[in-house]
Design an enzyme around this catalytic site. Sequence first.
Site, mmCIF file in Angstrom:
data_model
loop_
_atom_site.group_PDB
_atom_site.id
_atom_site.type_symbol
_atom_site.label_atom_id
_atom_site.label_comp_id
_atom_site.label_asym_id
_atom_site.label_seq_id
_atom_site.Cartn_x
_atom_site.Cartn_y
_atom_site.Cartn_z
ATOM 1 N N LEU A 1 6.876 -36.351 67.010
ATOM 2 C CA LEU A 1 6.935 -35.622 65.818
ATOM 3 C C LEU A 1 5.603 -35.720 65.009
ATOM 4 C CD1 LEU A 1 10.556 -36.557 64.966
ATOM 5 C CD2 LEU A 1 9.729 -34.260 65.555
ATOM 6 N N CYS B 1 -1.623 -32.283 63.364
ATOM 7 C CA CYS B 1 -2.321 -32.878 62.436
ATOM 8 C C CYS B 1 -2.708 -34.402 62.883
ATOM 9 C CB CYS B 1 -1.779 -33.202 60.771
ATOM 10 S SG CYS B 1 -2.310 -34.257 59.569
ATOM 11 N N CYS C 1 -6.197 -32.770 61.392
ATOM 12 C CA CYS C 1 -6.590 -33.599 60.211
ATOM 13 C C CYS C 1 -6.779 -35.093 60.028
ATOM 14 C CB CYS C 1 -5.646 -33.145 58.964
ATOM 15 S SG CYS C 1 -3.696 -33.135 59.235
ATOM 16 N N HIS D 1 2.155 -41.689 65.614
ATOM 17 C CA HIS D 1 2.975 -40.725 66.363
ATOM 18 C C HIS D 1 4.141 -41.766 66.653
ATOM 19 C CE1 HIS D 1 0.019 -37.826 67.060
ATOM 20 N NE2 HIS D 1 -0.354 -38.283 68.327
ATOM 21 N N PHE E 1 -12.137 -47.770 33.872
ATOM 22 C CA PHE E 1 -13.636 -47.597 33.775
ATOM 23 C C PHE E 1 -14.469 -48.571 34.651
ATOM 24 C CE2 PHE E 1 -17.819 -48.525 32.114
ATOM 25 C CZ PHE E 1 -18.502 -47.408 31.906
#
Length: 519
Positions: A74, A78, A83, A133, A497
Amino acid sequence: MDLRDTVLTMGEWERLIHRAETGEITEPLENVDRDDPTPYDAIFVGGGAGGRFGSAYLQARGGRQLVIDKWPFLGGSCPHQACVPHHLFSEAAREMDYMRWNSGTLWFGEFDEKRASIRELVELFKAGRNNPHAFMNWQSKEQLGMEYILNAPATVIDAHTVEVAGRRFTASNLVLGTGASTYVPEVPGIDKPGVFDFATLIEELDYEPSRCVIIGGSKIALEYGSFFQAAGCQTTIVSRSPLMRTASLHHVDEDVRTYVLDGMRKRGMELLEGAEPLEVVGNGKVTGVRVRLADGSERTLDTDFVFIGTGERPDTRPYVDALGVDVDDRGFITVDRRMQTSVPGVYAIGDLIGAPMEMFKARKCGMTAARNIMGEPYEFDFSEYPDFLHTTYEVTWVGLTEAEAREQYDDVVVIQMPPKGLRDDELALPCAEGSMLYAFTRPELTGMQKCVYDGRSRRLLGAHHVGFGAKDAFQYLDHLLRKGITIDEMGDMNELFLNPDHFIQLSRLRAGKKDLVDL
């Protein structure tokens, strides 16, 4: 192979997936409760991001689902070819770029071009891709309780019936999510050895390219081209349209576009905008690409590697033939905001329905279909969204560009770094994680950012960033922008910062001022 009563470890899943990929296992991998008489509320055809998340959502809402995928895992393309390797390559490009710019300074050694290898990165990815996977197969079964049939393609018979591995399953609804693949332009010679796209690059590259020509100006063209160039493969992009001006890249600010393309040229890339590929030439293997330039002249670009970056299209013919679903002029299935197709009870999601071809859209499309199937009227409008692309930077944006804002509002205020009127090599801002060393060695490489405000309402209209580390913030900026955040509220936020989100600091410098002016 019935896995219903078998709990596999991650390692066992990895080995099982590998055996299926190599053809040692050809039977379906099944996690189906054959003893449950409950009818299926939905069958998800395609187990990529949309199918997996949609299935999980429907199951969580008390429905019964079945997801079917031709691959033995599944998650879809990607993590397998798209990706995830693209992000790996982009991170490698950033690191190589960093080492090249600082070569021979401080503690950096001389950068060795020969050690930068495209093929080595591809092999590194392939060696590790079965781990995610395995996790998605394990999680979907053990944690989410999803039913699935993998390693077997599905054939849609009608609006309620799907056939897989010789058996038929029925459900009240179908959710189509089989994605899209590279659109191959009609260019003579495009089928020669040495021509790749994002998928075949992973599966078939068997040599180290030395020169690359990219056909197309899509996001993929910019991202992969930046990686190839960073790895020492001289890269030329041939694009009919201006780069970063394709229809799928909305709200790209012109200052951002200029900065990004100038940065690509600084790194040695050749960008041929308004050019048309005429022929891929070669005797048995690619040796060049003949192009017509913007001025009408012709030129042959020497290369041993052609990459197709012309975008993607779906194969919707099986659904048109079996169901009669409506498609647009490019073949994408048309849906409403509930992901409902023209056929009652049939939904379509993800790349199958067109741009944006992004993960967030696929996942939310799946969830939207699931919610409506389970009786909750829910709409998903993805016409506006935060977007990004990688060069050797993260380029991220949300909301309106400066030009778009000026078309819609009378009083537009711009806050940006470096400010207009200063050259980027005169000011080492914006700097933060990822660009601090650049600030002291090459200030022109620290990046840029821009906020666009409506001076009357003081509302944030758009934010644009080129640099490192700010991408994650934009999913939250998108939410705040939709809610209507003002410059004063931005200035009231607490920033960490130094960080890439200088929008807060810059906004604070103007927050409270009665009449806003540019900064």
